[in-house]
Design an enzyme around this catalytic site. Structure first.
Site, PDB file in Angstrom:
ATOM      1  N   MET A  10       0.837  -1.220   0.000  1.00  0.00           N
ATOM      2  CA  MET A  10       0.000   0.000   0.000  1.00  0.00           C
ATOM      3  C   MET A  10       0.868   1.264   0.000  1.00  0.00           C
ATOM      4  SD  MET A  10      -2.672  -1.462   2.830  1.00  0.00           S
ATOM      5  CE  MET A  10      -1.341  -2.214   3.778  1.00  0.00           C
ATOM      6  N   GLN A  52     -11.081   2.850  -0.058  1.00  0.00           N
ATOM      7  CA  GLN A  52     -10.769   4.108   0.625  1.00  0.00           C
ATOM      8  C   GLN A  52     -11.639   5.244   0.083  1.00  0.00           C
ATOM      9  OE1 GLN A  52      -6.599   4.571  -0.211  1.00  0.00           O
ATOM     10  NE2 GLN A  52      -5.938   3.695   1.729  1.00  0.00           N
ATOM     11  N   THR A  83       2.048   1.541   5.964  1.00  0.00           N
ATOM     12  CA  THR A  83       1.265   2.633   5.392  1.00  0.00           C
ATOM     13  C   THR A  83       0.816   3.524   6.530  1.00  0.00           C
ATOM     14  OG1 THR A  83      -0.906   3.147   4.427  1.00  0.00           O
ATOM     15  CG2 THR A  83      -0.681   0.994   5.427  1.00  0.00           C
ATOM     16  N   ASN A  84       0.699   4.824   6.257  1.00  0.00           N
ATOM     17  CA  ASN A  84       0.141   5.737   7.250  1.00  0.00           C
ATOM     18  C   ASN A  84      -1.385   5.717   7.224  1.00  0.00           C
ATOM     19  OD1 ASN A  84       2.361   7.750   8.537  1.00  0.00           O
ATOM     20  ND2 ASN A  84       2.987   7.179   6.474  1.00  0.00           N
ATOM     21  N   THR A  85      -1.944   5.879   6.019  1.00  0.00           N
ATOM     22  CA  THR A  85      -3.394   6.048   5.892  1.00  0.00           C
ATOM     23  C   THR A  85      -4.178   4.903   6.508  1.00  0.00           C
ATOM     24  OG1 THR A  85      -3.166   7.377   3.882  1.00  0.00           O
ATOM     25  CG2 THR A  85      -5.289   6.298   4.246  1.00  0.00           C
ATOM     26  N   CYS A 196       3.095   9.980   4.613  1.00  0.00           N
ATOM     27  CA  CYS A 196       2.676   8.966   3.644  1.00  0.00           C
ATOM     28  C   CYS A 196       3.953   8.248   3.260  1.00  0.00           C
ATOM     29  CB  CYS A 196       2.006   9.594   2.434  1.00  0.00           C
ATOM     30  SG  CYS A 196       1.643   8.405   1.127  1.00  0.00           S
ATOM     31  N   THR A 197       3.935   6.937   3.242  1.00  0.00           N
ATOM     32  CA  THR A 197       5.170   6.186   3.073  1.00  0.00           C
ATOM     33  C   THR A 197       5.811   6.361   1.701  1.00  0.00           C
ATOM     34  OG1 THR A 197       3.819   4.225   2.609  1.00  0.00           O
ATOM     35  CG2 THR A 197       4.696   4.460   4.844  1.00  0.00           C
ATOM     36  N   GLU A 198       5.078   6.945   0.732  1.00  0.00           N
ATOM     37  CA  GLU A 198       5.669   7.200  -0.581  1.00  0.00           C
ATOM     38  C   GLU A 198       6.365   8.556  -0.694  1.00  0.00           C
ATOM     39  OE1 GLU A 198       2.988   3.933  -1.102  1.00  0.00           O
ATOM     40  OE2 GLU A 198       2.500   5.939  -0.377  1.00  0.00           O
TER      41      GLU A 198
END
Length: 231
Positions: A10, A52, A83-85, A196-198
């Site tokens: 994710m 989501q 993932t953060n979300t 956000c991990t990206e």
């Protein structure tokens, strides 16, 4: 060393960063040919993303809870949700398993408090920047959070889903993100969370004088420390 359970995918773009960082950190700790003991369950992000934006968080919780049970059955001793979300459904995942989950917001708050940061900016998906599941967790640690304005949040969110999660890195998007970082610092933030991990694929600490807190790096580091029984 405990066996780490990773719920990833994710997106897989950031999950591979978790995998690399965790193994590098274990190697640095133990030397030689050592690497991390871990179990990875990678979901189909298209399914999660659709749910989501439909607002069907219960369905996402069921998918990730099932993933957590599979990881536990495979021998993992604690969970890291990459993932953060999706920490929006962290409590549901915790109820689905009997092993602990290392929460990304708590991991980040611990570093902020160590650095003496009492006011921080937050970048992430609209869900992370606007809903209380993440903001509230930081505020529970006594940290004030500043988020971008409405138009900035929309652009930040769009870049995450339409570019970064697809492995696309654009110079104009990087410039926009750095402008937002500067604006958050001007509003009183002592640092900015890359929530956000990206986002770490787009901007790094060397790009700005504002202190950046990359949650992927923080989470990976604390996962290793947890695996060694230090936290």
């Amino acid at each position: 060393m405990k066996t780490i359970g990773l719920i990833g995918g994710m997106s897989w773009e950031s999950t591979q960063t978790y995998y690399r960082l965790i193994n590098q950190k274990v190697r640095d700790e133990l030397g030689g040919l050592h690497s991390a003991k871990l179990v990875l369950y990678s979901v189909d992000f298209a399914e999660i993303e659709a749910l989501q934006h439909q607002g069907d968080w219960q369905a996402t919780a069921e998918i990730l809870g099932s993933a957590g049970r599979s990881i536990e059955s495979a021998g993992a001793e604690f969970l890291v949700l990459c993932t953060n979300t999706m920490h929006k459904v962290a409590s549901q995942i915790e109820r689905a398993v009997s092993i602990p989950l290392l929460h990304i917001a708590d991991a980040t708050a611990n570093v902020l408090k160590k650095d003496g940061v009492t006011c921080v900016g937050l970048l992430g998906t609209r869900f992370t920047m606007e809903q209380t599941f993440y903001l509230g967790r930081l505020q529970d640690h006594g940290i004030r959070v500043v988020v971008p304005d409405e138009s900035q949040r929309e652009r930040i969110h769009s870049v995450i889903y339409n570019e970064l999660c697809r492995g696309v890195v654009k110079s104009d998007s990087k410039t926009m993100y750095l402008d937002v970082v500067t604006s958050l610092a001007e509003r009183g933030a002592h640092g900015v969370i890359l929530g956000c991990t990206e986002i770490g694929l787009l901007i790094q600490g060397s790009d700005t004088e504002v202190k950046l807190y990359d949650t992927t790096e923080i989470h990976a580091e604390q996962a290793v420390q947890f695996a060694f029984g230090r936290i």
